[in-house]
Design an enzyme around this catalytic site. Structure first.
Site, PDB file in Angstrom:
ATOM      1  N   SER A 120      12.309  -5.093  -3.233  1.00 38.44           N
ATOM      2  CA  SER A 120      10.851  -5.262  -3.120  1.00 38.44           C
ATOM      3  C   SER A 120      10.417  -6.607  -3.679  1.00 38.44           C
ATOM      4  O   SER A 120      10.883  -7.027  -4.733  1.00 38.44           O
ATOM      5  CB  SER A 120      10.158  -4.138  -3.904  1.00 38.44           C
ATOM      6  OG  SER A 120       8.884  -4.560  -4.330  1.00 38.44           O
ATOM      7  N   TYR A 145       6.181  -9.155   0.483  1.00 38.33           N
ATOM      8  CA  TYR A 145       4.723  -9.087   0.435  1.00 38.33           C
ATOM      9  C   TYR A 145       4.299 -10.512   0.745  1.00 38.33           C
ATOM     10  O   TYR A 145       4.567 -11.422  -0.030  1.00 38.33           O
ATOM     11  CB  TYR A 145       4.233  -8.644  -0.944  1.00 38.33           C
ATOM     12  CG  TYR A 145       4.219  -7.141  -1.132  1.00 38.33           C
ATOM     13  CD1 TYR A 145       3.780  -6.303  -0.123  1.00 38.33           C
ATOM     14  CD2 TYR A 145       4.626  -6.574  -2.331  1.00 38.33           C
ATOM     15  CE1 TYR A 145       3.747  -4.923  -0.300  1.00 38.33           C
ATOM     16  CE2 TYR A 145       4.602  -5.199  -2.519  1.00 38.33           C
ATOM     17  CZ  TYR A 145       4.163  -4.386  -1.490  1.00 38.33           C
ATOM     18  OH  TYR A 145       4.140  -3.030  -1.666  1.00 38.33           O
ATOM     19  N   THR A 173       5.979  -6.169   4.901  1.00 37.56           N
ATOM     20  CA  THR A 173       5.054  -5.044   4.720  1.00 37.56           C
ATOM     21  C   THR A 173       3.634  -5.466   5.098  1.00 37.56           C
ATOM     22  O   THR A 173       3.091  -6.414   4.538  1.00 37.56           O
ATOM     23  CB  THR A 173       5.112  -4.547   3.258  1.00 37.56           C
ATOM     24  OG1 THR A 173       6.460  -4.144   2.998  1.00 37.56           O
ATOM     25  CG2 THR A 173       4.176  -3.368   3.036  1.00 37.56           C
ATOM     26  N   LYS A 262       6.905  -3.532   8.565  1.00 39.33           N
ATOM     27  CA  LYS A 262       6.763  -2.232   7.878  1.00 39.33           C
ATOM     28  C   LYS A 262       5.296  -1.836   7.762  1.00 39.33           C
ATOM     29  O   LYS A 262       4.465  -2.644   7.351  1.00 39.33           O
ATOM     30  CB  LYS A 262       7.382  -2.327   6.480  1.00 39.33           C
ATOM     31  CG  LYS A 262       7.272  -1.061   5.652  1.00 39.33           C
ATOM     32  CD  LYS A 262       8.098  -1.151   4.378  1.00 39.33           C
ATOM     33  CE  LYS A 262       8.081   0.134   3.576  1.00 39.33           C
ATOM     34  NZ  LYS A 262       6.920   0.263   2.698  1.00 39.33           N
ATOM     35  N   HIS A 286       3.236   3.979   3.868  1.00 40.80           N
ATOM     36  CA  HIS A 286       3.435   3.627   2.457  1.00 40.80           C
ATOM     37  C   HIS A 286       3.369   4.882   1.574  1.00 40.80           C
ATOM     38  O   HIS A 286       2.924   4.843   0.433  1.00 40.80           O
ATOM     39  CB  HIS A 286       2.353   2.621   2.030  1.00 40.80           C
ATOM     40  CG  HIS A 286       2.796   1.614   1.008  1.00 40.80           C
ATOM     41  ND1 HIS A 286       3.038   0.299   1.305  1.00 40.80           N
ATOM     42  CD2 HIS A 286       3.012   1.715  -0.321  1.00 40.80           C
ATOM     43  CE1 HIS A 286       3.381  -0.365   0.208  1.00 40.80           C
ATOM     44  NE2 HIS A 286       3.376   0.475  -0.796  1.00 40.80           N
TER      45      HIS A 286
HETATM   46  C1  FNR Z   1       6.355   1.907  -2.915  1.00 42.17           C
HETATM   47  N1  FNR Z   1       6.407   1.345  -1.633  1.00 42.17           N
HETATM   48  C2  FNR Z   1       6.548  -0.026  -1.493  1.00 42.17           C
HETATM   49  N2  FNR Z   1       6.662  -0.575  -0.251  1.00 42.17           N
HETATM   50  C3  FNR Z   1       6.849  -1.906  -0.091  1.00 42.17           C
HETATM   51  O1  FNR Z   1       6.942  -2.375   1.041  1.00 42.17           O
HETATM   52  N3  FNR Z   1       6.953  -2.713  -1.198  1.00 42.17           N
HETATM   53  C4  FNR Z   1       6.836  -2.240  -2.474  1.00 42.17           C
HETATM   54  O2  FNR Z   1       6.920  -2.976  -3.445  1.00 42.17           O
HETATM   55  C5  FNR Z   1       6.592  -0.846  -2.635  1.00 42.17           C
HETATM   56  N4  FNR Z   1       6.449  -0.309  -3.886  1.00 42.17           N
HETATM   57  C6  FNR Z   1       6.350   1.056  -4.042  1.00 42.17           C
HETATM   58  C7  FNR Z   1       6.285   1.595  -5.334  1.00 42.17           C
HETATM   59  C8  FNR Z   1       6.284   2.976  -5.499  1.00 42.17           C
HETATM   60  C9  FNR Z   1       6.258   3.534  -6.894  1.00 42.17           C
HETATM   61  C10 FNR Z   1       6.332   3.834  -4.368  1.00 42.17           C
HETATM   62  C11 FNR Z   1       6.384   5.327  -4.521  1.00 42.17           C
HETATM   63  C12 FNR Z   1       6.352   3.296  -3.106  1.00 42.17           C
HETATM   64  C13 FNR Z   1       6.394   2.209  -0.432  1.00 42.17           C
HETATM   65  C14 FNR Z   1       7.807   2.641  -0.047  1.00 42.17           C
HETATM   66  O3  FNR Z   1       8.548   1.568   0.456  1.00 42.17           O
HETATM   67  C15 FNR Z   1       7.757   3.746   1.036  1.00 42.17           C
HETATM   68  O4  FNR Z   1       7.001   3.306   2.128  1.00 42.17           O
HETATM   69  C16 FNR Z   1       7.168   5.055   0.490  1.00 42.17           C
HETATM   70  O5  FNR Z   1       7.712   5.329  -0.781  1.00 42.17           O
HETATM   71  C17 FNR Z   1       7.443   6.212   1.433  1.00 42.17           C
HETATM   72  O6  FNR Z   1       6.782   7.362   1.022  1.00 42.17           O
HETATM   73  P1  FNR Z   1       7.490   8.554   0.193  1.00 42.17           P
HETATM   74  O7  FNR Z   1       8.538   9.128   1.066  1.00 42.17           O
HETATM   75  O8  FNR Z   1       8.050   7.934  -1.053  1.00 42.17           O
HETATM   76  O9  FNR Z   1       6.382   9.492  -0.128  1.00 42.17           O
END
Ligand code: FNR
Length: 393
Positions: A120, A145, A173, A262, A286
């Site tokens: 990330s 990002y 993303t 994404k 997300h």
């Molecule tokens: C994320 N997600 C996320 N996505 C991304 O593109 N960059 C990021 O830095 C983050 N950071 C992040 C932190 C935390 C604590 C969570 C829970 C999620 C989103 C992640 O990539 C993904 O899309 C989701 O976690 C999918 O949903 P579920 O299955 O975890 O509910």
């Protein structure tokens, strides 16, 4: 089978195999800030709840007397890369708030379990340190990002560093040009990107181009003006305003490899992705963390698969909690399924070993689910909509 058999031995697992317990156990252990950050969602959690509910609408219908000589084949190939299992670790930022070893522990577990790791942009460790921990044999992809266009130099620096450190795919993303309305973080007055220990901004503040520009602006090093540096980095990666489809060209010019967008949730945007010539999309909302009152991510998947499935690779996330969920998402069109919160809970509960356990457990359950349903492989000829029935039909 190896995992299953081990699970039935007298050896105690590092944490439970009951996937529906990971969240509860981790939440009980984490500080209210860390819990609020991982479990917390946008608004009233409506989107997050719908993500889960959507999986329950579909059931896997088992076939009998499907003669087999072997257990199901879980190997697959996505965008030119061979995967041992059809899953990858979703990009999750600031992992050090869940365990002091954060991304390093997570990426080591990924390499050990032969699961690709998506780094990330909001990581608490640098691009290079994570690559090193992921190792020579690890499969790693980079999530961006995307800074606003006035910071193109920083974007180019991040992409070059990622490429040099062995990240092979670029995930961009699109749903997070500003953080969502997350009441749990607002109640806690918590923003992991503003912590004085730099956890949320470490990977940014160590970028040489950001550092150089900061020094030109303020006349001092980042370390001497942390009260300015952290918010400036945060505004760089969460600029508030989004870019347009025409801007994708810039990334294509500066990234030599597959690009995956994404956060796609509509057929119209999936078609746009094909039009601009990227190689893949992640059908994702997300995890319901960005926009409340939204649709379930799984609900959109079959429509997007029908519209563009033969033109680009489809990754999927949001709401995946079990091996059976992975099977359903694949049957509805995903080529590769991203695991998000479950591995964060594993990290909180057991560090590197906890993450490895979660990955192993999901893969083990996927294998057995397919086996008991008479589905010989994860290839689309075997695992497709014909293995599902909608409960409300
Ligand atoms: C994320 N997600 C996320 N996505 C991304 O593109 N960059 C990021 O830095 C983050 N950071 C992040 C932190 C935390 C604590 C969570 C829970 C999620 C989103 C992640 O990539 C993904 O899309 C989701 O976690 C999918 O949903 P579920 O299955 O975890 O509910």
């Amino acid at each position: 089978m190896e995992i299953y058999n081990k699970g039935l031995s007298f050896e105690r697992p590092p944490l439970t195999f009951q996937a529906d317990k990971w969240e509860e156990l981790a939440n009980a252990r984490l500080s209210s800030e860390a819990k609020g950050y991982v479990y917390g969602s946008a608004g009233t959690r409506e989107t997050t709840d719908k993500n889960r509910a959507a999986f329950k609408k579909w059931s896997i219908v088992p076939r009998r007397l499907v003669k087999t000589d072997d257990f199901p084949d879980l190997t697959t190939e996505v965008l030119g890369e061979k995967l041992q299992f059809p899953i990858a670790m979703a990009p999750v930022g600031v992992l050090k708030i869940f365990n002091p070893d954060g991304e390093i522990a997570a990426t080591r577990a990924a390499a050990k379990e032969a699961v690709p790791y998506i780094f990330s942009s909001a990581a608490a460790s640098t691009i290079e340190d994570v690559a090193k921990a992921n190792g020579q044999d690890g499969q790693r992809w980079y999530q961006l990002y995307w800074p606003s266009r006035e910071y193109d130099d920083i974007t180019i620096s991040l992409l070059n560093r990622a490429k040099k450190a062995g990240y092979t795919m670029l995930f961009v993303t699109l749903d997070t040009y500003i953080l969502g309305w997350r009441p749990s973080d607002m109640d806690n007055g918590y923003n992991p990107f503003m912590r004085s220990d730099r956890i949320g901004v470490e990977s940014g503040l160590t970028d040489p181009v950001f550092r150089k520009q900061f020094k030109e602006r303020h006349g001092v090093e980042v370390e001497e003006k942390m009260d300015k540096a952290a918010p400036e980095w945060m505004r760089t990666i969460f600029p508030g305003m989004s870019k347009g489809w025409e801007d994708v060209k810039f990334l294509q010019k500066h990234w030599d490899g597959p690009i995956v967008l994404k956060g796609i949730q509509t057929v119209a945007d999936a078609k746009k992705a094909v039009e601009v010539g990227v190689q893949g999309i992640v059908v994702s909302n997300h995890g319901g963390r960005q926009q409340d009152g939204g649709n379930s991510s799984l609900g959109m998947l079959p429509h997007i698969k029908d519209a563009v499935g033969d033109k680009l690779s489809i990754f999927f996330d949001s709401g995946v909690r079990s091996g059976a969920d992975i099977a359903k998402a694949m049957a509805l069109g995903a080529d590769c399924v991203l695991i998000g919160r479950p591995y964060v809970y594993g990290l909180a509960l057991g560090g590197e070993q906890g993450v490895a356990h979660v990955l192993k457990s999901l893969v083990g359950e996927l294998e057995l689910t397919l086996h008991l349903s008479g589905i010989p492989s994860v290839s689309k000829k075997d695992l497709n909509r014909s293995v599902l029935v909608r409960e409300d039909d």
